[in-house]
Design a protein around this motif. Structure first.
Motif, PDB file in Angstrom:
ATOM      1  N   ARG A   1      -6.251  20.294  17.825  1.00 20.02           N
ATOM      2  CA  ARG A   1      -5.968  19.188  18.735  1.00 20.02           C
ATOM      3  C   ARG A   1      -4.633  18.521  18.410  1.00 20.02           C
ATOM      4  O   ARG A   1      -3.825  18.255  19.304  1.00 20.02           O
ATOM      5  CB  ARG A   1      -7.097  18.162  18.655  1.00 20.02           C
ATOM      6  CG  ARG A   1      -8.460  18.721  19.027  1.00 20.02           C
ATOM      7  CD  ARG A   1      -9.503  17.623  19.100  1.00 20.02           C
ATOM      8  NE  ARG A   1      -9.748  16.991  17.806  1.00 20.02           N
ATOM      9  CZ  ARG A   1     -10.667  17.396  16.937  1.00 20.02           C
ATOM     10  NH1 ARG A   1     -11.400  18.467  17.217  1.00 20.02           N
ATOM     11  NH2 ARG A   1     -10.851  16.769  15.787  1.00 20.02           N
ATOM     12  N   GLN A   2      -4.397  18.254  17.132  1.00 27.05           N
ATOM     13  CA  GLN A   2      -3.209  17.494  16.753  1.00 27.05           C
ATOM     14  C   GLN A   2      -1.925  18.303  16.916  1.00 27.05           C
ATOM     15  O   GLN A   2      -0.887  17.766  17.317  1.00 27.05           O
ATOM     16  CB  GLN A   2      -3.365  16.987  15.320  1.00 27.05           C
ATOM     17  CG  GLN A   2      -4.460  15.944  15.186  1.00 27.05           C
ATOM     18  CD  GLN A   2      -4.740  15.558  13.739  1.00 27.05           C
ATOM     19  OE1 GLN A   2      -3.900  15.733  12.862  1.00 27.05           O
ATOM     20  NE2 GLN A   2      -5.930  15.037  13.483  1.00 27.05           N
TER      21      GLN A   2
ATOM     22  N   GLN B   1      -1.158  18.408  20.689  1.00 31.01           N
ATOM     23  CA  GLN B   1      -0.649  17.112  21.132  1.00 31.01           C
ATOM     24  C   GLN B   1       0.807  16.919  20.699  1.00 31.01           C
ATOM     25  O   GLN B   1       1.645  16.470  21.479  1.00 31.01           O
ATOM     26  CB  GLN B   1      -1.529  15.994  20.562  1.00 31.01           C
ATOM     27  CG  GLN B   1      -1.101  14.594  20.969  1.00 31.01           C
ATOM     28  CD  GLN B   1      -2.000  13.523  20.367  1.00 31.01           C
ATOM     29  OE1 GLN B   1      -2.978  13.827  19.671  1.00 31.01           O
ATOM     30  NE2 GLN B   1      -1.707  12.271  20.627  1.00 31.01           N
TER      31      GLN B   1
ATOM     32  N   GLU C   1       0.336  16.649  12.746  1.00 28.83           N
ATOM     33  CA  GLU C   1       1.256  16.270  13.813  1.00 28.83           C
ATOM     34  C   GLU C   1       2.707  16.388  13.358  1.00 28.83           C
ATOM     35  O   GLU C   1       3.555  16.958  14.065  1.00 28.83           O
ATOM     36  CB  GLU C   1       0.973  14.841  14.274  1.00 28.83           C
ATOM     37  CG  GLU C   1       1.890  14.377  15.385  1.00 28.83           C
ATOM     38  CD  GLU C   1       1.596  12.965  15.856  1.00 28.83           C
ATOM     39  OE1 GLU C   1       2.485  12.368  16.518  1.00 28.83           O
ATOM     40  OE2 GLU C   1       0.495  12.458  15.572  1.00 28.83           O
TER      41      GLU C   1
END
Length: 347
Positions: free
Chosen positions: A200-201, A204, A169
């Motif tokens: 996914r991270q 996001q 992230e």
């Protein structure tokens, strides 16, 4: 090089201290009360005399062999992730340990991986590092818990083993932030299709970073393909073919960014004056040799290998409790590596 004729008594006499003190210093006994200057003197004299500890006797006394095992899921054949091995090996040698490596396949069966771990246990390793070639959740063989163990670039499905992973992230936020700081307000993301934590991270973080900057993160264009050069090319052709094409492009990895460079060239777009691109991984063979050089985010492979080894050795020597560290994975930063692929958008 150690001198077999020099013993611990010779070091003690030359240093003017007891044999016990020399033993405590050279074996790094944590509870021993020895002044720093005495420790330095003992180590210096031991080196000058060429004294090396008797590994067999040491192993019998401590019940340790000085060997660590590394189960490597193909990272030995992956140039950038191979830095995990380098970090682990250098950290091990600095502490007087040696590394024994078994290379296995990421698609190997659980039974096959259990056999790989068993092969290390049969050689009486003091602890095991288990490293994967990319950040993912992994099902581990039960026998991995027979000795102190640490996961590198992965997290156990049950979350019961100490792990160190990259800050996916934070790295994505740094990448998107670099485009925003250059003045880009139309930013797109070329993502991976694999269902792994990084996919996914990073997505996001991409959307959240745009939203926090006052842009519509949910509406920002995202195209997903296989995370290779061809996939990056195909995704870039689609995303750059839009009427409101992005002026800034964040790519899941450097290989996809390479494909985006090709797509931009075919569309007559100059990098970075017409299109700014930032990647992820910092694969130097790619990032530093693209023209212009690719601004990207570095994965901390070396740092993860070294961190895991340091904490594994501390556990082997009774200096730390890995069960307490297993509650949450340790996350290491992914710094931005600036090159020449980002510029302010054309007005």
């Amino acid at each position: 090089m150690s001198n077999k004729n020099i013993g611990i008594k010779d070091v003690a006499v030359a240093a003017g201290v007891s044999v016990t003190t020399v033993s405590h210093v050279l074996n790094e006994v944590s509870y021993a009360r020895v002044r720093p200057e005495t420790r330095d003197k003992v180590r210096t004299i031991a080196e000058q005399l060429g004294y090396g500890p008797n590994r067999l006797a040491q192993a019998l006394r401590t019940q340790r062999t000085g060997m660590l095992g590394l189960v490597s899921e193909e990272i030995a054949t992956t140039p950038h992730a191979g830095r995990i091995i380098l970090g682990a090996d250098e950290a091990a040698k600095a502490r007087g340990y040696n590394l024994m490596i078994i290379n296995t396949s990421g698609s190997a069966s659980l039974e096959s991986r259990r056999a790989d771990v068993e092969a290390l246990l049969e050689r009486r390793v003091d602890g095991i590092l288990y490293a994967t070639m990319y950040h993912r959740d992994v099902e581990l063989p039960a026998n991995l818990g027979s000795v102190p163990s640490v996961l590198v670039d992965s997290v156990a499905a049950g979350g019961n083993i100490t792990a160190v992973i990259p800050d996916e992230e934070g790295g994505a936020r740094a990448a998107v932030g670099a485009l925003l700081e250059a003045g880009h307000t139309r930013v797109g993301f070329i993502n991976n299709t694999d269902d792994v934590p990084a996919t996914r991270q990073r997505l996001q973080a991409f959307r959240a970073t745009l939203t926090e900057a006052g842009l519509d993160g949910k509406a920002a264009p995202v195209e997903s393909e296989v995370s290779e050069v061809q996939g990056g090319y195909e995704a870039a052709r689609r995303i750059l073919g839009r009427e409101d094409r992005p002026t800034g492009l964040f790519c899941y990895n450097d290989r996809m960014a390479m494909g985006a460079y090709r797509a931009a060239a075919e569309l007559g777009l100059n990098i970075p004056s017409d299109l700014s691109i930032v990647g992820f991984d910092d694969q130097e063979l790619i990032a530093a040799n693209l023209h212009p050089g690719l601004t990207t985010v570095a994965l901390p492979h070396y740092e993860m290998g070294a961190w895991a080894t340091e904490h594994l050795i501390d556990a082997v020597e009774g200096k730390t409790d890995l069960t307490l560290m297993a509650l949450h994975p340790t996350i290491l930063g992914c710094p931005l590596v600036s090159r020449d692929s980002i510029a302010a958008p054309r007005q």
